[in-house]
Motif scaffolding. Structure first.
Motif, PDB file in Angstrom:
ATOM      1  N   UNK A 114      11.654  -3.269  31.163  1.00 46.01           N
ATOM      2  CA  UNK A 114      12.088  -2.145  30.422  1.00 46.01           C
ATOM      3  C   UNK A 114      11.658  -2.604  29.036  1.00 46.01           C
ATOM      4  N   UNK A 115      11.496  -1.287  28.055  1.00 43.35           N
ATOM      5  CA  UNK A 115      11.329  -1.407  26.541  1.00 43.35           C
ATOM      6  C   UNK A 115      12.000  -0.220  26.170  1.00 43.35           C
ATOM      7  N   UNK A 116      12.468  -0.435  24.967  1.00 46.40           N
ATOM      8  CA  UNK A 116      13.233   0.979  24.128  1.00 46.40           C
ATOM      9  C   UNK A 116      12.420   1.859  23.941  1.00 46.40           C
ATOM     10  N   UNK A 117      11.262   1.727  23.744  1.00 45.26           N
ATOM     11  CA  UNK A 117      10.363   2.712  23.335  1.00 45.26           C
ATOM     12  C   UNK A 117       8.847   2.554  23.563  1.00 45.26           C
ATOM     13  N   UNK A 118       8.209   3.624  23.318  1.00 49.65           N
ATOM     14  CA  UNK A 118       6.540   3.627  23.752  1.00 49.65           C
ATOM     15  C   UNK A 118       6.035   2.908  22.263  1.00 49.65           C
ATOM     16  N   UNK A 119       6.589   3.182  21.109  1.00 54.53           N
ATOM     17  CA  UNK A 119       6.330   2.568  19.946  1.00 54.53           C
ATOM     18  C   UNK A 119       6.548   1.069  19.891  1.00 54.53           C
ATOM     19  N   UNK A 120       7.655   0.423  20.417  1.00 51.68           N
ATOM     20  CA  UNK A 120       7.975  -0.900  20.568  1.00 51.68           C
ATOM     21  C   UNK A 120       6.822  -1.505  21.209  1.00 51.68           C
ATOM     22  N   UNK A 121       6.452  -0.810  22.775  1.00 53.43           N
ATOM     23  CA  UNK A 121       5.415  -1.346  23.274  1.00 53.43           C
ATOM     24  C   UNK A 121       4.352  -1.469  22.953  1.00 53.43           C
ATOM     25  N   UNK A 122       3.865  -0.349  22.006  1.00 52.56           N
ATOM     26  CA  UNK A 122       2.602  -0.754  21.132  1.00 52.56           C
ATOM     27  C   UNK A 122       2.611  -1.794  20.350  1.00 52.56           C
ATOM     28  N   UNK A 123       3.556  -2.033  19.568  1.00 51.31           N
ATOM     29  CA  UNK A 123       3.943  -3.144  18.719  1.00 51.31           C
ATOM     30  C   UNK A 123       3.874  -4.394  19.391  1.00 51.31           C
TER      31      UNK A 123
END
Length: 116
Positions: free
Chosen positions: A84-93
């Motif tokens: 689980x990750x909070x957002x796609x943007x966080x995953x990209x980072x």
């Protein structure tokens, strides 16, 4: 029988290059001058899962609790992320942070979900 059948019948003695009982067995004996970069741990020591440990450490240094349930696994020079990750943007980072590490060739995503 053909040539392959004849070659398979005879055993050729091979002199071992190293002894498994020897404490001197190291990467240099196997042809490496040092540990491969994906096997280097947090402090520069040999660690079979060194790349995964360095990626986890890099993720923790971002000080964001939202990636806490992200599982990091290693297959050679490949990192596998799942969870689980909070957002796609966080995953990209996180992926961009991981790609900065030496020894990483690829990041795979398996079952990553977002809060959306």
């Amino acid at each position: 029988m053909g040539v392959l059948g004849q070659a398979a019948m005879g055993a050729v003695p091979v002199k071992p290059q190293f002894s498994l009982g020897s404490s001197d067995l190291c990467f240099q004996t196997l042809g490496f001058r040092s540990s491969p970069p994906e096997r280097i741990g947090l402090s520069g020591e040999y660690d079979y899962y060194g790349l995964a440990n360095r990626v986890r450490h890099a993720f923790q240094s971002m000080a964001d609790d939202s990636q806490q349930s992200l599982k990091v696994r290693q297959r050679g020079r490949v990192i596998i992320l799942s969870g689980y990750v909070f957002s796609p943007e966080l995953l990209d980072r996180l992926i961009n942070q991981a790609m900065q590490l030496e020894g990483l060739d690829w990041v795979e995503l398996h079952g990553v979900t977002f809060a959306d």
